[in-house]
Design an enzyme around this catalytic site. Structure first.
Site, PDB file in Angstrom:
ATOM      1  N   SER A  76       0.819  -1.218   0.000  1.00  0.00           N
ATOM      2  CA  SER A  76       0.000   0.000   0.000  1.00  0.00           C
ATOM      3  C   SER A  76       0.847   1.259   0.000  1.00  0.00           C
ATOM      4  O   SER A  76       0.322   2.366   0.039  1.00  0.00           O
ATOM      5  CB  SER A  76      -0.929  -0.009   1.231  1.00  0.00           C
TER       6      SER A  76
ATOM      7  N   THR B  53     -39.862  27.072 -10.859  1.00  0.00           N
ATOM      8  CA  THR B  53     -40.171  25.699 -10.447  1.00  0.00           C
ATOM      9  C   THR B  53     -40.346  24.949 -11.755  1.00  0.00           C
ATOM     10  O   THR B  53     -40.811  25.525 -12.741  1.00  0.00           O
ATOM     11  CB  THR B  53     -41.469  25.605  -9.609  1.00  0.00           C
ATOM     12  N   HIS B  54     -39.944  23.704 -11.779  1.00  0.00           N
ATOM     13  CA  HIS B  54     -39.970  22.897 -13.017  1.00  0.00           C
ATOM     14  C   HIS B  54     -39.172  23.565 -14.137  1.00  0.00           C
ATOM     15  O   HIS B  54     -39.469  23.342 -15.314  1.00  0.00           O
ATOM     16  CB  HIS B  54     -41.406  22.663 -13.501  1.00  0.00           C
TER      17      HIS B  54
ATOM     18  N   SER C  40     -13.276  26.404 -27.963  1.00  0.00           N
ATOM     19  CA  SER C  40     -13.448  25.221 -28.797  1.00  0.00           C
ATOM     20  C   SER C  40     -12.322  25.179 -29.818  1.00  0.00           C
ATOM     21  O   SER C  40     -11.855  26.217 -30.289  1.00  0.00           O
ATOM     22  CB  SER C  40     -14.799  25.302 -29.516  1.00  0.00           C
TER      23      SER C  40
ATOM     24  N   LYS D 147     -16.835  30.172 -29.644  1.00  0.00           N
ATOM     25  CA  LYS D 147     -17.280  29.529 -28.407  1.00  0.00           C
ATOM     26  C   LYS D 147     -16.512  29.963 -27.168  1.00  0.00           C
ATOM     27  O   LYS D 147     -15.299  30.155 -27.197  1.00  0.00           O
ATOM     28  CB  LYS D 147     -17.145  28.011 -28.543  1.00  0.00           C
TER      29      LYS D 147
ATOM     30  N   ASN E  21     -16.907  28.354 -23.424  1.00  0.00           N
ATOM     31  CA  ASN E  21     -17.677  27.305 -22.754  1.00  0.00           C
ATOM     32  C   ASN E  21     -17.502  27.312 -21.233  1.00  0.00           C
ATOM     33  O   ASN E  21     -16.418  27.611 -20.734  1.00  0.00           O
ATOM     34  CB  ASN E  21     -17.263  25.934 -23.283  1.00  0.00           C
TER      35      ASN E  21
ATOM     36  N   GLU F 246     -19.105  22.560 -15.744  1.00  0.00           N
ATOM     37  CA  GLU F 246     -19.456  21.210 -16.204  1.00  0.00           C
ATOM     38  C   GLU F 246     -18.575  20.151 -15.551  1.00  0.00           C
ATOM     39  O   GLU F 246     -19.039  19.065 -15.184  1.00  0.00           O
ATOM     40  CB  GLU F 246     -19.328  21.127 -17.728  1.00  0.00           C
TER      41      GLU F 246
ATOM     42  N   GLN G  95      -7.846  -1.930   3.556  1.00  0.00           N
ATOM     43  CA  GLN G  95      -6.805  -1.150   2.891  1.00  0.00           C
ATOM     44  C   GLN G  95      -7.397  -0.396   1.687  1.00  0.00           C
ATOM     45  O   GLN G  95      -6.850   0.609   1.252  1.00  0.00           O
ATOM     46  CB  GLN G  95      -5.683  -2.098   2.446  1.00  0.00           C
TER      47      GLN G  95
ATOM     48  N   LYS H 234      -8.386   3.670   1.322  1.00  0.00           N
ATOM     49  CA  LYS H 234      -7.547   4.865   1.187  1.00  0.00           C
ATOM     50  C   LYS H 234      -7.592   5.566  -0.159  1.00  0.00           C
ATOM     51  O   LYS H 234      -7.873   6.766  -0.235  1.00  0.00           O
ATOM     52  CB  LYS H 234      -6.102   4.508   1.536  1.00  0.00           C
TER      53      LYS H 234
HETATM   54  N1  ARG Z   1      -1.786  -1.272   4.752  1.00  0.00           N
HETATM   55  C1  ARG Z   1      -2.648  -1.804   5.729  1.00  0.00           C
HETATM   56  C2  ARG Z   1      -3.996  -1.093   5.626  1.00  0.00           C
HETATM   57  O1  ARG Z   1      -4.078  -0.098   5.007  1.00  0.00           O
HETATM   58  C3  ARG Z   1      -2.079  -1.587   7.088  1.00  0.00           C
HETATM   59  C4  ARG Z   1      -2.540  -2.561   8.123  1.00  0.00           C
HETATM   60  C5  ARG Z   1      -1.939  -3.889   7.864  1.00  0.00           C
HETATM   61  N2  ARG Z   1      -2.378  -4.838   8.798  1.00  0.00           N
HETATM   62  C6  ARG Z   1      -2.349  -6.167   8.551  1.00  0.00           C
HETATM   63  N3  ARG Z   1      -2.804  -6.933   9.464  1.00  0.00           N
HETATM   64  N4  ARG Z   1      -1.880  -6.625   7.444  1.00  0.00           N
HETATM   65  O2  ARG Z   1      -4.984  -1.529   6.125  1.00  0.00           O
END
Ligand code: ARG
Length: 457
Positions: free
Chosen positions: A22, A154-155, A276, A282, A284, A289, A321, A324
């Site tokens: 990770s 409205t609408h 454009s 144009k 834009n 958007e 994990q 994240k």
């Molecule tokens: N990279 C792991 C996570 O984001 C850290 C925790 C790892 N724990 C484990 N028991 N392998 O969750």
């Protein structure tokens, strides 16, 4: 290099290594990881679990790593599985055996729970500041436009005249609620998981209250299994960000409509528009958007997290994990959108004449014309019917209500007198609406002063 090689007799498969790692994304919270470790060893020393000199050496090692990463001298490579392993390996390299004591009474499970909380907490505050700045911009537009008349819809059909201040005020309310949602999440999540170990706490005499206070938490979490497997706050934060994006997206939709050739209510600044490659004329509203488009991405984070968590038995599972990358992306996306959106509305020009002409053109004062009759003794249902006929007559003759002669009025109902013109002027229609929350200047003045006080806090 690995924190867990002891019970293994074979090398890990190369693909497993990269699938499992990770560090490519959890390096984002290297600061929080080190900050948490410093608090942890400070507590370990206070409790006599490590010596004072070990503590000093660990902390100075950690600080030097922090400095070197921040200055770019130490690059976070992909050799290590995660940021926790990276920091620990470099610490032991730098200070020797004392470094090996850093992880006493701790698991990566409570460590990562802590890091993510510290990171999220900081981001919640930054997002709140961005929202506050946006509210300041909205308020200044409101103050300048309490008498700027525009059609309310409205609408997406013209309904009644409102003022630009009133319309913008609706968004002020939305972003104000967003701030209070962030505030709620912060309060609820602000308990420290460190000291929960892998799932079952630890036999070391940790002082979890102390660690929690060092890190600015309200206290320690109260169940070690929940501590390492709770991702509620990320789901709540993703939900809050989804709602922020939904609000921005609705606003962007309106800006896109207002900016269209047909409406021309606003002119987006050149610095916030794009052209454009083929059509030279144009200009834009790409920023509006894109903000609208990026909303889908943030919703995706919420759905992804809810789905990841739904089948997980207690306590920690590696599935977590996956929290994240999506959350980091949602945070960066939402912050970026608030910032750009703010720049766009700060520089946008409102074509007040066009707004007013549009309000005058769409029978937005028909309700007030009916109210006029009611004030002269006609029952509302009858008044509604009379004005309906009048509108039909106007459509056939291509005139707004205000441009009919008194004879034309009287032909439909003898109740009409000269004062009808004043009664249905755009000014009367808006300024007479002074119930709390309505567009009338009196009512708006009160609301604006409430908003001013709110932003001072
Ligand atoms: N990279 C792991 C996570 O984001 C850290 C925790 C790892 N724990 C484990 N028991 N392998 O969750």
């Amino acid at each position: 290099m690995k924190l867990w090689g002891g019970r293994f007799t074979k090398e890990t498969n190369e693909l497993v290594n990269s699938f499992n790692a990770s560090i490519s994304f959890d390096q984002k919270f290297y600061k929080e990881d080190i900050e948490g470790s410093i608090a942890h060893v400070t507590m370990l020393a206070k409790q006599g679990i490590i010596t004072d000199s070990e503590k000093k050496s660990i902390i100075s090692g950690l600080k030097s790593i922090l400095e070197d990463i921040t200055s770019g001298k130490l690059e976070i490579d992909n050799v290590h599985e995660d940021i926790h392993s990276f920091v620990e390996a470099h610490l032991t390299n730098r200070i020797g055996d004392a470094g090996k004591k850093l992880h006493t009474g701790r698991s990566r499970n409570d460590q990562v729970a802590l890091d993510m909380k510290l990171y999220t907490r900081k981001e919640i505050l930054e997002m709140d500041t961005l929202l506050k700045n946006l509210l300041k911009s909205l308020l200044s537009i409101m103050k300048e436009n309490t008498e700027t008349i525009m059609p309310g819809f409205t609408h997406l059909q013209k309904a009644q005249p409102v003022t630009l201040a009133h319309h913008i005020g609706a968004y002020f309310e939305m972003f104000k609620r967003d701030r209070s949602r962030l505030n709620d999440i912060y309060k609820r999540m602000n308990y420290c998981p460190l000291g929960s170990g892998a799932l079952a706490g630890t036999t070391y005499p940790l002082d979890r209250e102390y660690t929690a206070s060092l890190l600015g938490f309200n206290g320690p979490t109260l169940n070690s299994m929940d501590s390492v497997s709770d991702r509620d706050y990320l789901i709540e934060f993703s939900s809050a960000m989804s709602i922020i994006m939904m609000h921005l997206s609705r606003f962007c939709e309106e800006i896109t409509i207002w900016n269209s050739n047909e409406y021309q209510f606003i002119e987006i600044d050149d610095a916030y528009s794009t052209g454009s490659s083929i059509m030279p004329q144009k200009k834009n509203p790409d920023i509006a958007e894109l903000v609208r488009g990026k909303t889908g991405r943030v919703y995706g984070t919420l759905m992804s997290l809810l789905t990841t968590m739904k089948g997980l038995s207690l306590a920690y599972n590696k599935d977590m994990q996956e929290d994240k990358e999506f959350v980091f992306d949602a945070i960066d996306t939402t912050k970026g959108c608030i910032l750009l959106f703010n720049g766009m509305i700060d520089t946008m020009v409102f074509n007040k004449d066009n707004m007013r002409a549009s309000a005058e053109g769409g029978f937005t004062n028909a309700t007030d014309a009916a109210d006029y009759l009611v004030n002269h003794g006609v029952p509302f249902r009858d008044a509604h019917g009379i004005i309906g006929k009048l509108v039909l007559y106007c459509i056939d003759n291509n005139k707004p209500l205000g441009k009919l002669s008194l004879d034309e009025y009287k032909a439909i109902s003898p109740v009409f007198e000269e004062d009808i013109y004043n009664a249905i002027s755009m000014e009367t229609c808006t300024s007479k609406r002074n119930t709390t929350g309505a567009p009338g200047q009196e009512a708006m003045k009160e609301v604006i002063s409430i908003y001013e006080k709110y932003l001072e806090d």
